[in-house]
Design a protein around this motif. Structure first.
Motif, PDB file in Angstrom:
ATOM      1  N   UNK A   4       1.560   8.134 -11.444  1.00  0.00           N
ATOM      2  CA  UNK A   4       0.994   7.451 -12.639  1.00  0.00           C
ATOM      3  C   UNK A   4       0.352   8.467 -13.497  1.00  0.00           C
ATOM      4  N   UNK A   5      -0.770   9.978 -12.240  1.00  0.00           N
ATOM      5  CA  UNK A   5      -0.516  10.835 -13.016  1.00  0.00           C
ATOM      6  C   UNK A   5      -0.062  12.174 -14.338  1.00  0.00           C
ATOM      7  N   UNK A   6       1.387  11.668 -14.370  1.00  0.00           N
ATOM      8  CA  UNK A   6       2.097  12.373 -15.104  1.00  0.00           C
ATOM      9  C   UNK A   6       2.432  11.189 -16.277  1.00  0.00           C
ATOM     10  N   UNK A   7       2.415  10.150 -15.716  1.00  0.00           N
ATOM     11  CA  UNK A   7       3.224   9.104 -17.088  1.00  0.00           C
ATOM     12  C   UNK A   7       2.038   9.112 -17.738  1.00  0.00           C
ATOM     13  N   UNK A   8       1.024   8.520 -17.209  1.00  0.00           N
ATOM     14  CA  UNK A   8      -0.793   8.105 -17.831  1.00  0.00           C
ATOM     15  C   UNK A   8      -1.523   9.522 -17.951  1.00  0.00           C
ATOM     16  N   UNK A   9      -1.847  10.034 -17.561  1.00  0.00           N
ATOM     17  CA  UNK A   9      -2.414  11.588 -17.345  1.00  0.00           C
ATOM     18  C   UNK A   9      -4.154  11.026 -16.315  1.00  0.00           C
ATOM     19  N   UNK A  10      -3.282  10.520 -15.168  1.00  0.00           N
ATOM     20  CA  UNK A  10      -4.337   9.638 -14.353  1.00  0.00           C
ATOM     21  C   UNK A  10      -4.333  10.896 -13.265  1.00  0.00           C
ATOM     22  N   UNK A  11      -5.106  11.856 -13.546  1.00  0.00           N
ATOM     23  CA  UNK A  11      -5.470  12.966 -13.035  1.00  0.00           C
ATOM     24  C   UNK A  11      -6.140  13.286 -11.582  1.00  0.00           C
ATOM     25  N   UNK A  12      -7.561  11.606 -11.950  1.00  0.00           N
ATOM     26  CA  UNK A  12      -8.288  11.036 -11.359  1.00  0.00           C
ATOM     27  C   UNK A  12      -7.920  10.644  -9.795  1.00  0.00           C
ATOM     28  N   UNK A  13      -7.007   9.683 -10.453  1.00  0.00           N
ATOM     29  CA  UNK A  13      -5.887   9.005  -9.269  1.00  0.00           C
ATOM     30  C   UNK A  13      -5.537   9.714  -7.870  1.00  0.00           C
ATOM     31  N   UNK A  14      -5.514  10.694  -8.206  1.00  0.00           N
ATOM     32  CA  UNK A  14      -5.438  11.887  -6.885  1.00  0.00           C
ATOM     33  C   UNK A  14      -6.127  11.606  -5.682  1.00  0.00           C
ATOM     34  N   UNK A  15      -7.801  11.347  -6.643  1.00  0.00           N
ATOM     35  CA  UNK A  15      -8.871  11.702  -4.975  1.00  0.00           C
ATOM     36  C   UNK A  15      -8.692  10.655  -4.369  1.00  0.00           C
ATOM     37  N   UNK A  16      -7.769   9.975  -4.806  1.00  0.00           N
ATOM     38  CA  UNK A  16      -7.641   8.030  -3.841  1.00  0.00           C
ATOM     39  C   UNK A  16      -6.759   8.175  -3.288  1.00  0.00           C
ATOM     40  N   UNK A  17      -5.841   9.051  -3.363  1.00  0.00           N
ATOM     41  CA  UNK A  17      -4.338   8.983  -2.649  1.00  0.00           C
ATOM     42  C   UNK A  17      -4.626   9.283  -1.069  1.00  0.00           C
ATOM     43  N   UNK A  18      -4.837  10.010  -0.795  1.00  0.00           N
ATOM     44  CA  UNK A  18      -5.314  10.180   0.703  1.00  0.00           C
ATOM     45  C   UNK A  18      -6.145   9.150   1.391  1.00  0.00           C
ATOM     46  N   UNK A  19      -6.426   8.260   0.935  1.00  0.00           N
ATOM     47  CA  UNK A  19      -7.478   7.429   1.165  1.00  0.00           C
ATOM     48  C   UNK A  19      -6.415   6.065   1.278  1.00  0.00           C
ATOM     49  N   UNK A  20      -5.934   5.826   0.240  1.00  0.00           N
ATOM     50  CA  UNK A  20      -4.344   4.766   0.259  1.00  0.00           C
ATOM     51  C   UNK A  20      -3.722   5.175   0.807  1.00  0.00           C
ATOM     52  N   UNK A  21      -3.276   6.478   1.661  1.00  0.00           N
ATOM     53  CA  UNK A  21      -2.052   6.758   2.638  1.00  0.00           C
ATOM     54  C   UNK A  21      -2.326   6.347   3.839  1.00  0.00           C
ATOM     55  N   UNK A  22      -3.785   6.701   4.091  1.00  0.00           N
ATOM     56  CA  UNK A  22      -4.349   6.379   5.357  1.00  0.00           C
ATOM     57  C   UNK A  22      -4.623   4.408   5.507  1.00  0.00           C
ATOM     58  N   UNK A  23      -4.622   3.828   4.187  1.00  0.00           N
ATOM     59  CA  UNK A  23      -4.748   2.289   4.803  1.00  0.00           C
ATOM     60  C   UNK A  23      -3.355   1.716   4.344  1.00  0.00           C
ATOM     61  N   UNK A  24      -2.501   2.796   4.113  1.00  0.00           N
ATOM     62  CA  UNK A  24      -1.117   2.327   4.098  1.00  0.00           C
ATOM     63  C   UNK A  24      -0.587   2.285   5.803  1.00  0.00           C
ATOM     64  N   UNK A  25      -1.108   4.029   6.714  1.00  0.00           N
ATOM     65  CA  UNK A  25      -0.967   3.667   7.954  1.00  0.00           C
ATOM     66  C   UNK A  25      -1.089   2.346   8.760  1.00  0.00           C
ATOM     67  N   UNK A  26      -2.359   2.263   8.021  1.00  0.00           N
ATOM     68  CA  UNK A  26      -3.597   1.012   9.361  1.00  0.00           C
ATOM     69  C   UNK A  26      -2.982  -0.507   8.778  1.00  0.00           C
ATOM     70  N   UNK A  82       0.457  -1.482  -0.008  1.00  0.00           N
ATOM     71  CA  UNK A  82      -0.387  -0.104   0.178  1.00  0.00           C
ATOM     72  C   UNK A  82       0.760   1.071   0.282  1.00  0.00           C
ATOM     73  N   UNK A  83       1.991   1.211   0.952  1.00  0.00           N
ATOM     74  CA  UNK A  83       3.113   2.064   1.065  1.00  0.00           C
ATOM     75  C   UNK A  83       3.287   2.658  -0.598  1.00  0.00           C
ATOM     76  N   UNK A  84       3.812   1.461  -1.549  1.00  0.00           N
ATOM     77  CA  UNK A  84       4.386   2.034  -2.567  1.00  0.00           C
ATOM     78  C   UNK A  84       2.804   2.625  -3.870  1.00  0.00           C
ATOM     79  N   UNK A  85       1.868   1.723  -3.436  1.00  0.00           N
ATOM     80  CA  UNK A  85       0.602   1.588  -4.434  1.00  0.00           C
ATOM     81  C   UNK A  85       0.671   3.757  -4.344  1.00  0.00           C
ATOM     82  N   UNK A  86       0.507   4.029  -2.808  1.00  0.00           N
ATOM     83  CA  UNK A  86       0.232   5.324  -2.159  1.00  0.00           C
ATOM     84  C   UNK A  86       1.311   6.653  -3.550  1.00  0.00           C
ATOM     85  N   UNK A  87       3.020   6.310  -2.951  1.00  0.00           N
ATOM     86  CA  UNK A  87       3.301   6.490  -4.031  1.00  0.00           C
ATOM     87  C   UNK A  87       3.179   6.811  -5.698  1.00  0.00           C
ATOM     88  N   UNK A  88       2.959   5.780  -5.302  1.00  0.00           N
ATOM     89  CA  UNK A  88       2.970   5.495  -7.109  1.00  0.00           C
ATOM     90  C   UNK A  88       1.781   6.076  -8.120  1.00  0.00           C
TER      91      UNK A  88
END
Length: 198
Positions: free
Chosen positions: A65-87, A55-61
């Motif tokens: 991914x936003x830059x390489x694939x223009x996945x701007x929408x992925x930013x909406x899930x970054x905080x949740x991924x970060x919190x799941x990393x901590x969890x 989950x740590x790596x997914x969060x950092x990715x």
């Protein structure tokens, strides 16, 4: 990607929330059904720790991914991924504290002093603690520019999390090497972006 309404985003986040709980569900299911092998405690520690670094790596990715694939929408899930990393990292620590230390501070001190990988792993969790506690809108507003500075702790925390794994290697270095390659790739993208702003 077509424009989504607020309702669609809420539904997507709810679904993503449930998906992120699947590793925990699997671990609990395996434990309840005694499917953890000959050493269930070791299996619990290993599985929870593996999902923590994943989950740590997914969060950092998310950024790359936003830059390489223009996945701007992925930013909406970054905080949740970060919190799941901590969890998951906290879940890993809870298992260690319960089954290895027995909530005995004297044993914990001895293990922290004698086993470098335990000390390094605990240090990674300590660095993640303030980030987890401030991953909410109220903290962002209160800390302002200091919020971004505080969350720079993610970089040393990620390194320590990887080192925690690498120090435990006894035979196969495959997992540690694979994580190292992925992490270096993710950080290289950030270094390139930083260098371009100079």
């Amino acid at each position: 990607m077509p424009a989504l309404t607020s309702r669609h985003w809420r539904n997507a986040k709810a679904l993503f929330f449930v998906i992120c709980l699947l590793p925990l569900a699997y671990i609990v299911y395996a434990a309840l059904n005694q499917n953890l092998g000959a050493d269930p405690v070791k299996a619990l520690i290993h599985m929870s720790g593996e999902w923590g670094i994943r989950f740590f790596i997914l969060t950092m990715a998310i950024g790359p991914l936003r830059t390489w694939l223009a996945w701007g929408w992925a930013l909406r899930f970054r905080r949740m991924l970060g919190l799941y990393t901590w969890f998951y990292v906290s879940f890993h620590l809870l298992i260690v504290t319960t089954y290895l230390f027995g909530w005995d501070w004297a044993i914990a001190q001895e293990e922290l002093a004698e086993r470098r990988y335990i000390f390094v792993g605990f240090a990674a969790w300590v660095l993640m603690l303030p980030m987890g506690l401030t991953s909410n809108n109220r903290a962002v507003r209160a800390l302002r520019k200091n919020w971004a500075r505080l969350h720079m702790l993610v970089y040393p925390a990620l390194f320590l999390a990887w080192l925690h794994i690498a120090l435990q290697v006894r035979s196969s270095y495959f997992d540690a090497a694979l994580y190292a390659v992925i992490i270096i790739g993710l950080l290289f993208q950030r270094f390139q972006r930083f260098k371009n702003t100079l």
